[in-house]
Design a protein around this motif. Structure first.
Motif, PDB file in Angstrom:
ATOM      1  N   CYS A  94      -9.939  11.749  35.212  1.00  0.00           N
ATOM      2  CA  CYS A  94     -11.481  12.544  34.516  1.00  0.00           C
ATOM      3  C   CYS A  94     -11.206  12.126  33.417  1.00  0.00           C
ATOM      4  O   CYS A  94     -11.555  11.441  32.262  1.00  0.00           O
ATOM      5  CB  CYS A  94     -12.129  13.448  35.176  1.00  0.00           C
ATOM      6  SG  CYS A  94     -12.660  12.910  36.768  1.00  0.00           S
ATOM      7  N   THR A  95     -10.333  12.914  32.327  1.00  0.00           N
ATOM      8  CA  THR A  95      -9.391  13.388  31.380  1.00  0.00           C
ATOM      9  C   THR A  95      -9.030  12.224  31.071  1.00  0.00           C
ATOM     10  O   THR A  95      -9.387  11.927  29.609  1.00  0.00           O
ATOM     11  CB  THR A  95      -8.752  14.745  30.893  1.00  0.00           C
ATOM     12  OG1 THR A  95      -8.682  15.612  31.876  1.00  0.00           O
ATOM     13  CG2 THR A  95      -7.999  14.796  29.664  1.00  0.00           C
ATOM     14  N   ARG A  98     -12.100   9.583  30.326  1.00  0.00           N
ATOM     15  CA  ARG A  98     -12.681  10.283  28.603  1.00  0.00           C
ATOM     16  C   ARG A  98     -12.304   9.618  27.670  1.00  0.00           C
ATOM     17  O   ARG A  98     -13.043   9.407  26.673  1.00  0.00           O
ATOM     18  CB  ARG A  98     -13.831  11.432  29.646  1.00  0.00           C
ATOM     19  CG  ARG A  98     -14.514  11.882  28.003  1.00  0.00           C
ATOM     20  CD  ARG A  98     -15.008  13.111  28.972  1.00  0.00           C
ATOM     21  NE  ARG A  98     -16.275  12.686  30.023  1.00  0.00           N
ATOM     22  CZ  ARG A  98     -16.481  14.244  30.411  1.00  0.00           C
ATOM     23  NH1 ARG A  98     -16.333  15.259  30.790  1.00  0.00           N
ATOM     24  NH2 ARG A  98     -17.935  13.832  31.394  1.00  0.00           N
ATOM     25  N   GLU A  99     -11.099  10.330  27.347  1.00  0.00           N
ATOM     26  CA  GLU A  99     -10.603   9.732  26.272  1.00  0.00           C
ATOM     27  C   GLU A  99     -10.477   8.368  25.745  1.00  0.00           C
ATOM     28  O   GLU A  99     -10.604   7.914  25.021  1.00  0.00           O
ATOM     29  CB  GLU A  99      -8.875  10.770  26.968  1.00  0.00           C
ATOM     30  CG  GLU A  99      -9.043  11.739  26.181  1.00  0.00           C
ATOM     31  CD  GLU A  99      -7.548  12.821  26.060  1.00  0.00           C
ATOM     32  OE1 GLU A  99      -6.534  11.355  27.274  1.00  0.00           O
ATOM     33  OE2 GLU A  99      -7.140  13.400  26.144  1.00  0.00           O
ATOM     34  N   LEU A 101     -11.837   5.799  27.625  1.00  0.00           N
ATOM     35  CA  LEU A 101     -13.595   5.338  27.364  1.00  0.00           C
ATOM     36  C   LEU A 101     -14.923   6.534  26.663  1.00  0.00           C
ATOM     37  O   LEU A 101     -15.249   6.709  28.145  1.00  0.00           O
ATOM     38  CB  LEU A 101     -13.831   4.565  28.512  1.00  0.00           C
ATOM     39  CG  LEU A 101     -13.324   4.100  29.214  1.00  0.00           C
ATOM     40  CD1 LEU A 101     -13.395   3.305  30.500  1.00  0.00           C
ATOM     41  CD2 LEU A 101     -13.022   2.255  28.581  1.00  0.00           C
ATOM     42  N   PRO A 102     -14.905   6.822  25.981  1.00  0.00           N
ATOM     43  CA  PRO A 102     -15.710   8.262  25.499  1.00  0.00           C
ATOM     44  C   PRO A 102     -17.450   7.755  25.729  1.00  0.00           C
ATOM     45  O   PRO A 102     -17.766   6.516  26.169  1.00  0.00           O
ATOM     46  CB  PRO A 102     -16.097   7.915  24.102  1.00  0.00           C
ATOM     47  CG  PRO A 102     -14.220   7.917  23.387  1.00  0.00           C
ATOM     48  CD  PRO A 102     -14.549   6.233  24.536  1.00  0.00           C
ATOM     49  N   GLY A 103     -18.365   8.536  26.854  1.00  0.00           N
ATOM     50  CA  GLY A 103     -19.526   7.983  26.924  1.00  0.00           C
ATOM     51  C   GLY A 103     -18.654   8.080  28.837  1.00  0.00           C
ATOM     52  O   GLY A 103     -20.216   8.391  28.855  1.00  0.00           O
ATOM     53  N   THR A 104     -18.297   7.879  29.197  1.00  0.00           N
ATOM     54  CA  THR A 104     -17.885   8.010  30.403  1.00  0.00           C
ATOM     55  C   THR A 104     -18.256   9.414  30.967  1.00  0.00           C
ATOM     56  O   THR A 104     -18.429  11.023  30.581  1.00  0.00           O
ATOM     57  CB  THR A 104     -16.491   7.970  30.891  1.00  0.00           C
ATOM     58  OG1 THR A 104     -16.388   6.567  30.722  1.00  0.00           O
ATOM     59  CG2 THR A 104     -15.947   8.088  32.429  1.00  0.00           C
ATOM     60  N   HIS A 150     -20.918   4.831  33.036  1.00  0.00           N
ATOM     61  CA  HIS A 150     -21.411   4.892  31.723  1.00  0.00           C
ATOM     62  C   HIS A 150     -22.314   3.584  31.264  1.00  0.00           C
ATOM     63  O   HIS A 150     -23.191   2.726  32.167  1.00  0.00           O
ATOM     64  CB  HIS A 150     -20.013   3.706  31.095  1.00  0.00           C
ATOM     65  CG  HIS A 150     -19.646   4.090  29.337  1.00  0.00           C
ATOM     66  ND1 HIS A 150     -20.663   3.688  29.062  1.00  0.00           N
ATOM     67  CD2 HIS A 150     -18.896   4.356  28.991  1.00  0.00           C
ATOM     68  CE1 HIS A 150     -19.708   3.754  27.365  1.00  0.00           C
ATOM     69  NE2 HIS A 150     -18.761   4.573  28.190  1.00  0.00           N
TER      70      HIS A 150
END
Length: 263
Positions: A94-95, A98-99, A101-104, A150
């Protein structure tokens, strides 16, 4: 040679667009079961949605749920097999997602239900009492499925980018019309769990006939000895399957089974 087991996806395959299983399909499934051939539902649905169609599960009473993360014993109302994602690995992924693909945003499915991050926009009604919290709080026990959504990236774009991040450490697939990734534990697919179930039943892959319509069905269709894509299936599924069945709103699975078993 006549198949010894039927494996079928639900949404877009066995279940009609209105969410129903037609009387004709129900009748054909019952007749196939009466011949001693198990009909196994193999679905990406979580348990809470699969329960809606358990009345059509035969006496064998087993269903493969959450893309292979769970085999549910319908008759005994308990898990037969669980193949979950461990929290440490899930949170690490998850980390990284998110790093990259911002907005996930994320949600997790467990036997107790779904837990969602506050920003996760679910397209279906969320059960009353479902947890809303950051993923670090939600992922506090092994999860049957991790969901990543997303709102800006297209489904294929999101999937391709996520694969570059996860690099096979978890299994990513997709069965939605929206940008929703369904993520399973290492090695867990519809096919790998169906293979375990068939081994228990003494059925070889060559003796399985399988039906599906979306990318999460690809491993199962490639594994089964006989495979059918629905007429309105995703192009990758049509390419992978050995046959094409009529559409799900035309009772395509039942039509094929009636012909195969001479019903």
């Amino acid at each position: 040679m006549r198949p010894k087991l039927v494996a079928t996806d639900l949404d877009g395959t066995l279940v009609r667009s209105d969410g129903s299983v037609s009387p004709y399909t129900a009748d054909v499934l019952a007749k196939v079961e009466a011949l001693g051939v198990p009909v196994v539902f193999v679905t990406g649905r979580p348990l809470r949605w699969t329960e809606e169609v358990f009345e059509h599960v035969g006496s064998h009473g087993l269903a493969v749920v959450s893309n292979g993360a769970l085999v549910w014993d319908v008759a005994r109302h308990r898990p037969h097999l669980e193949r979950p994602i461990e929290p440490a690995l899930g949170l690490e992924m998850c980390t990284l997602l998110r790093e990259a693909l911002p907005g996930t945003v994320f949600a997790v499915e467990t036997l107790d239900g779904i837990g969602l991050e506050p920003e996760f926009l679910e397209r279906h009604r969320v059960p009353e009492g479902a947890r809303r919290a950051p993923i670090a709080e939600l992922f506090d026990e092994p999860a049957l499925k991790l969901l990543a959504r997303h709102e800006e990236l297209a489904p294929q774009e999101f999937w391709d980018a996520a694969e570059q991040v996860v690099l096979g450490r978890l299994v990513i697939t997709w069965s939605s019309s929206t940008s929703l990734l369904e993520i399973s534990a290492p090695g867990v697919t519809k096919a790998s769990t169906l293979a375990l179930l068939c081994a228990d039943l003494g059925v070889d892959a060559a003796d399985v006939i399988a039906f599906g319509d979306m990318p999460n069905d690809l491993p199962m269709l490639s594994w089964a000895g006989t495979s059918y894509a629905m007429a309105d299936a995703h192009p990758t599924v049509t390419q992978a399957a050995s046959h094409v069945a009529p559409g799900h709103d035309e009772d395509g699975v039942a039509q094929v089974l009636a012909g195969v078993f001479g019903l």
